[in-house]
Design a protein around this motif. Structure first.
Motif, PDB file in Angstrom:
ATOM      1  N   SER A 360       0.880  -1.171   0.000  1.00 21.60           N
ATOM      2  CA  SER A 360       0.000   0.000   0.000  1.00 21.60           C
ATOM      3  C   SER A 360       0.914   1.216   0.000  1.00 21.60           C
ATOM      4  O   SER A 360       2.129   1.078   0.033  1.00 21.60           O
ATOM      5  N   CYS A 361       0.321   2.408  -0.006  1.00 22.36           N
ATOM      6  CA  CYS A 361       1.131   3.629   0.100  1.00 22.36           C
ATOM      7  C   CYS A 361       1.655   3.785   1.526  1.00 22.36           C
ATOM      8  O   CYS A 361       2.567   4.580   1.769  1.00 22.36           O
ATOM      9  N   ALA A 362       1.037   3.055   2.444  1.00 27.43           N
ATOM     10  CA  ALA A 362       1.456   3.070   3.850  1.00 27.43           C
ATOM     11  C   ALA A 362       1.580   4.496   4.394  1.00 27.43           C
ATOM     12  O   ALA A 362       0.705   5.316   4.145  1.00 27.43           O
ATOM     13  N   ALA A 363       2.678   4.775   5.077  1.00 26.32           N
ATOM     14  CA  ALA A 363       2.794   6.061   5.767  1.00 26.32           C
ATOM     15  C   ALA A 363       3.187   7.207   4.842  1.00 26.32           C
ATOM     16  O   ALA A 363       3.244   8.355   5.265  1.00 26.32           O
ATOM     17  N   CYS A 364       3.451   6.919   3.576  1.00 23.94           N
ATOM     18  CA  CYS A 364       4.017   7.914   2.664  1.00 23.94           C
ATOM     19  C   CYS A 364       3.278   9.246   2.687  1.00 23.94           C
ATOM     20  O   CYS A 364       3.895  10.302   2.747  1.00 23.94           O
ATOM     21  N   ALA A 365       1.936   9.185   2.623  1.00 19.38           N
ATOM     22  CA  ALA A 365       1.168  10.430   2.608  1.00 19.38           C
ATOM     23  C   ALA A 365       0.551  10.735   3.974  1.00 19.38           C
ATOM     24  O   ALA A 365      -0.319  11.587   4.102  1.00 19.38           O
ATOM     25  N   GLY A 366       0.991  10.008   4.975  1.00 18.65           N
ATOM     26  CA  GLY A 366       0.535  10.304   6.339  1.00 18.65           C
ATOM     27  C   GLY A 366      -0.892   9.904   6.635  1.00 18.65           C
ATOM     28  O   GLY A 366      -1.459  10.332   7.635  1.00 18.65           O
ATOM     29  N   ILE A 367      -1.503   9.079   5.755  1.00 11.85           N
ATOM     30  CA  ILE A 367      -2.890   8.707   6.036  1.00 11.85           C
ATOM     31  C   ILE A 367      -3.076   7.212   6.309  1.00 11.85           C
ATOM     32  O   ILE A 367      -4.180   6.750   6.518  1.00 11.85           O
ATOM     33  N   HIS A 368      -1.999   6.438   6.284  1.00 12.48           N
ATOM     34  CA  HIS A 368      -2.169   4.996   6.495  1.00 12.48           C
ATOM     35  C   HIS A 368      -1.071   4.459   7.400  1.00 12.48           C
ATOM     36  O   HIS A 368      -0.414   5.234   8.097  1.00 12.48           O
ATOM     37  N   THR A 369      -0.847   3.140   7.364  1.00  7.85           N
ATOM     38  CA  THR A 369       0.024   2.505   8.364  1.00  7.85           C
ATOM     39  C   THR A 369       1.417   3.102   8.548  1.00  7.85           C
ATOM     40  O   THR A 369       2.102   3.372   7.584  1.00  7.85           O
ATOM     41  N   GLY A 370       1.783   3.206   9.810  1.00 12.08           N
ATOM     42  CA  GLY A 370       3.159   3.580  10.134  1.00 12.08           C
ATOM     43  C   GLY A 370       3.419   5.072  10.174  1.00 12.08           C
ATOM     44  O   GLY A 370       4.557   5.504  10.003  1.00 12.08           O
ATOM     45  N   VAL A 371       2.373   5.875  10.393  1.00  8.68           N
ATOM     46  CA  VAL A 371       2.545   7.331  10.384  1.00  8.68           C
ATOM     47  C   VAL A 371       3.500   7.795  11.486  1.00  8.68           C
ATOM     48  O   VAL A 371       3.726   7.096  12.470  1.00  8.68           O
ATOM     49  N   ALA A 372       4.033   8.995  11.279  1.00  7.69           N
ATOM     50  CA  ALA A 372       4.984   9.559  12.227  1.00  7.69           C
ATOM     51  C   ALA A 372       4.256  10.333  13.324  1.00  7.69           C
ATOM     52  O   ALA A 372       3.275  11.026  13.060  1.00  7.69           O
ATOM     53  N   GLY A 373       4.743  10.196  14.546  1.00  4.31           N
ATOM     54  CA  GLY A 373       4.190  10.941  15.680  1.00  4.31           C
ATOM     55  C   GLY A 373       5.097  12.106  16.060  1.00  4.31           C
ATOM     56  O   GLY A 373       6.163  12.310  15.450  1.00  4.31           O
ATOM     57  N   ASP A 374       4.682  12.851  17.058  1.00  2.00           N
ATOM     58  CA  ASP A 374       5.462  14.008  17.516  1.00  2.00           C
ATOM     59  C   ASP A 374       6.875  13.593  17.899  1.00  2.00           C
ATOM     60  O   ASP A 374       7.062  12.612  18.620  1.00  2.00           O
ATOM     61  N   GLY A 375       7.830  14.329  17.411  1.00  2.00           N
ATOM     62  CA  GLY A 375       9.226  14.096  17.789  1.00  2.00           C
ATOM     63  C   GLY A 375       9.914  12.976  17.034  1.00  2.00           C
ATOM     64  O   GLY A 375      11.123  12.767  17.202  1.00  2.00           O
ATOM     65  N   ASP A 376       9.176  12.251  16.207  1.00  6.58           N
ATOM     66  CA  ASP A 376       9.819  11.168  15.445  1.00  6.58           C
ATOM     67  C   ASP A 376      10.823  11.738  14.447  1.00  6.58           C
ATOM     68  O   ASP A 376      10.585  12.781  13.839  1.00  6.58           O
ATOM     69  N   ILE A 377      11.919  11.015  14.284  1.00  5.48           N
ATOM     70  CA  ILE A 377      12.870  11.339  13.227  1.00  5.48           C
ATOM     71  C   ILE A 377      12.892  10.132  12.301  1.00  5.48           C
ATOM     72  O   ILE A 377      13.236   9.021  12.710  1.00  5.48           O
ATOM     73  N   VAL A 378      12.422  10.356  11.077  1.00 10.79           N
ATOM     74  CA  VAL A 378      12.230   9.254  10.139  1.00 10.79           C
ATOM     75  C   VAL A 378      13.300   9.302   9.059  1.00 10.79           C
ATOM     76  O   VAL A 378      13.562  10.354   8.479  1.00 10.79           O
ATOM     77  N   LEU A 379      13.895   8.145   8.784  1.00  9.78           N
ATOM     78  CA  LEU A 379      14.789   8.012   7.649  1.00  9.78           C
ATOM     79  C   LEU A 379      14.000   7.210   6.629  1.00  9.78           C
ATOM     80  O   LEU A 379      13.675   6.041   6.864  1.00  9.78           O
ATOM     81  N   SER A 380      13.646   7.860   5.518  1.00  5.23           N
ATOM     82  CA  SER A 380      12.698   7.238   4.592  1.00  5.23           C
ATOM     83  C   SER A 380      13.260   7.156   3.184  1.00  5.23           C
ATOM     84  O   SER A 380      13.999   8.035   2.739  1.00  5.23           O
ATOM     85  N   ALA A 381      12.854   6.100   2.470  1.00  5.27           N
ATOM     86  CA  ALA A 381      13.231   5.973   1.066  1.00  5.27           C
ATOM     87  C   ALA A 381      12.090   6.464   0.174  1.00  5.27           C
ATOM     88  O   ALA A 381      12.026   6.139  -1.004  1.00  5.27           O
ATOM     89  N   GLY A 382      11.179   7.258   0.739  1.00  7.89           N
ATOM     90  CA  GLY A 382      10.054   7.790  -0.036  1.00  7.89           C
ATOM     91  C   GLY A 382      10.421   9.017  -0.852  1.00  7.89           C
ATOM     92  O   GLY A 382      11.602   9.237  -1.170  1.00  7.89           O
ATOM     93  N   ASN A 383       9.414   9.828  -1.159  1.00  4.92           N
ATOM     94  CA  ASN A 383       9.645  10.921  -2.103  1.00  4.92           C
ATOM     95  C   ASN A 383       9.344  12.325  -1.583  1.00  4.92           C
ATOM     96  O   ASN A 383       9.617  13.305  -2.259  1.00  4.92           O
ATOM     97  N   ARG A 384       8.734  12.448  -0.434  1.00  8.53           N
ATOM     98  CA  ARG A 384       8.390  13.792   0.031  1.00  8.53           C
ATOM     99  C   ARG A 384       8.663  13.928   1.518  1.00  8.53           C
ATOM    100  O   ARG A 384       8.427  12.993   2.273  1.00  8.53           O
ATOM    101  N   ASN A 385       9.148  15.090   1.917  1.00 10.50           N
ATOM    102  CA  ASN A 385       9.558  15.253   3.311  1.00 10.50           C
ATOM    103  C   ASN A 385       9.086  16.563   3.927  1.00 10.50           C
ATOM    104  O   ASN A 385       9.647  17.032   4.901  1.00 10.50           O
TER     105      ASN A 385
END
Ligand code: SF4
Lengths: 422, 174
Positions: A360-385
């Motif tokens: 799925s698109c998962a957390a990529c657009a912030g609307i599905h699994t694995g979204v980031a919470g306050d203070g999270d620092i994410v290292l992502s292989a996605g396309n938008r930050n």
């Protein structure tokens, strides 16, 4: 005067001998893609045009990717309406949960996009289709509805810009590094607004289809209209047995006119990272080595492919994800998932402590699994930050290649993958 | 001739701030979308009808208006619902430029226009000639009038009406 590949495609698909940048043309569309959260609106709009059947039931491609499997009732209800409308319209190709994938991956991998043609989709990263030598373009639901009814869409022929890529790819260096490097050089939504970007040269010839898809995928984030790579042997091998129709080789003429030509040698290209909030704030990985993070994510239409998973597995074999890091992999499609399973990559990754989620698109657009919470620092292989992209506005997102994500996950801090044996 | 007051924006007014993430899955409806349009662009607009209640008719912006690579039509629908009749900018992001043409909302490219404009200035705009007058400041600008196809789509009230009409008459669209 000669034409670029994009001009040739637009001329052919609009029944003309030639076209010039700036001209407005109606072109024949090979495939129209729409997906779960906008698809119902597309079909409603299509119906309101006074047609009862889509122009070709085999060429309207429906995919569930943003909302599946539904994490809440709102999405479950939207999906039910979506399924209903796809059924009503008797659409041949419906990639729903169980056969799903991110729409752009599905379009290319299942051969719905053919070299030398134009395909559109109701999602920004439809530029990905350029990887097989097609014009791939993102549109809104209005254009998709019109194309569903008529098989056509209007286009303004764009100016072309060429990126001539030479040199040898070094170990652990991926299409994503080149993409981010170009982002830093040309700026996010900067000078390339409305242009067509053509990638050519020996280092493109030696790049696999996954890398080509990453490159074309991110041309939308450069503000470009489309990105394209002329079909070659690699394209033909990839589409063999997959393409849903006949196609021919097509390339730019030698005397085609470009608004600008940029030369890049990948021999000295290193792993590249975009710092939080701005896609074009890119730096060589060396500058960030040691930066701590707590979430690692590989997936999306940019980097959720088999080759990406393979490189992760190579790095994480017999290693462990650091205890302070939550790492997630979301394969881009069921086909990718199955292949990764058969090749044993998933076993390697699970042993290393990577969580794997269904495509799925998962957390990529912030609307599905694995979204980031306050203070999270994410290292992502996605396309938008940009702020809030993956969930909380108080999270930071670093973007990079799957190789950097995997190597860094072992250390729990940003790490140069070249410190791992290739 | 269209008359009204303008809101002056900076560079890089992003689509995902014009319509915030939580509204991306909402229906496309000018009335609905206009309630929260621009909510993420400026704190002052971040309340129900925050932008709409200002009563602007025009937006004057700089570079890359409506950028950020989102194709959602809520952006243009929301602006129209809020009473915007034209947007003037140095440059527009292509996805929303396209949507604007399809909805018949003039997105007018006009270099350097943002210099010398202030929020609240009264403007008049003639779509037929492209002439823009800043009545408050007593200055004039020229823009290129819309291409014939764009004007036809605008006159039909958007691409949907344009195509519906062609289909009903059995005429080819292009
Ligand atoms: S993976 Fe991300 S960028 Fe790609 S289509 Fe899904 S939400 Fe959009």
């Amino acid at each position: 005067m000669g034409m670029t590949i994009t001009e040739k495609i637009m001329a052919k698909q609009s029944g003309r001998d030639s076209v010039k940048p700036g001209e407005l043309v109606w072109v024949d569309i090979e495939s129209v893609m729409t997906m779960d959260y906008l698809g119902k609106t597309c079909f409603d709009k299509f119906k309101s045009l006074g047609k009862t059947e889509v122009f070709n039931k085999d060429k309207v491609i429906c995919v569930s990717d943003h909302l599946i499997p539904p994490p809440n009732q709102k999405f479950a209800n939207m999906l039910n309406e979506w399924r209903e409308v796809v059924k009503e319209n008797d659409i041949t190709h419906f990639y729903d949960l169980g056969r799903q994938g991110i729409a752009h991956q599905i379009m290319v991998e299942q051969g719905h996009v053919l070299p030398g043609t134009v395909s559109i989709g109701t999602d920004s990263h439809a530029n990905t289709y350029g990887a097989v030598g097609a014009v791939g373009n993102a549109v809104g639901v209005t254009d998709a509805a019109v194309a569903m009814a008529t098989g056509k869409a209007w286009f303004r022929v764009p100016d072309s810009v060429k990126f001539h890529i030479t040199g040898e790819w070094q170990p652990w260096i991926m299409g994503k590094d080149l993409s981010l490097h170009i982002m830093g050089m040309m700026h996010w939504n900067g000078h390339l607004i409305y242009k067509t970007l053509e990638y050519t040269g020996p280092a493109i010839a030696s790049l696999d289809m996954a890398g080509r898809m990453t490159l074309c995928n991110m041309t939308v984030d450069l503000g470009a209209k489309n990105g394209i790579i002329a079909p070659d042997k690699t394209t033909a091998a990839y589409l063999d047995g997959v393409a849903k129709g006949e196609w021919e080789m097509i390339a730019s003429d030698d005397d085609a006119k470009y608004e600008a030509v940029y030369e890049i040698d990948v021999t000295n290209l290193g792993p590249t990272v975009a710092k939080p909030d701005k896609l074009d704030d890119t730096v060589p990985v060396e500058e960030l080595v040691g930066t701590k993070f707590n979430k690692a994510f590989v997936g999306t239409c940019t980097n959720g492919r088999l080759e990406d998973i393979e490189i992760m597995a190579k790095i994480l074999k017999d290693k462990q994800v650091h205890r302070d890091v939550n790492m997630m992999l979301v394969p881009a499609s069921q086909t990718v998932y199955l292949e990764a399973l058969r090749k044993g990559y998933l076993e390697t990754l699970i042993m290393a402590g990577v969580a794997i989620d269904t495509p799925s698109c998962a957390a990529c657009a912030g609307i599905h699994t694995g979204v980031a919470g306050d203070g999270d620092i994410v290292l992502s292989a996605g396309n938008r930050n940009m702020k809030g992209r993956m969930g909380s506005k108080n999270a930071q997102i670093y973007l990079t290649s799957p190789a950097v994500v995997a190597a860094s996950a072992v250390k729990g801090e940003i790490t140069d993958p070249r410190t791992f044996a290739a | 001739m269209i008359k009204g007051k303008c809101w002056v924006a900076d560079d890089y007014v992003m689509s995902y701030n014009m319509i915030l993430q939580e509204y991306w899955t909402a229906p496309i409806d000018p009335e609905e979308n206009s309630k929260w349009v621009m909510a993420g662009v400026d704190e002052a607009f971040n309340k129900e009808n925050g932008f709409k209640d200002q009563g602007y008719t025009f937006i004057v912006a700089a570079h890359n208006f409506a950028g950020g690579g989102k194709s959602i039509e809520h952006v243009v629908a929301g602006l129209m619902g809020a009473g915007i009749k034209a947007v003037f900018a140095d440059s527009f992001a292509r996805l929303q430029f396209r949507n604007a043409i399809n909805y018949g909302l003039p997105f007018v490219t006009c270099k350097d226009i943002v210099k010398g404009f202030e929020t609240g200035d009264e403007l008049s705009y003639d779509p037929a000639t492209g002439a823009i007058e800043n009545v408050t400041k007593g200055t004039e600008f020229n823009s290129v009038p819309a291409a014939p196809f764009v004007a036809d789509v605008g006159a039909a009230g958007g691409l949907m009406n344009f195509v519906r009409d062609k289909i009903a008459k059995g005429e080819p669209i292009g």
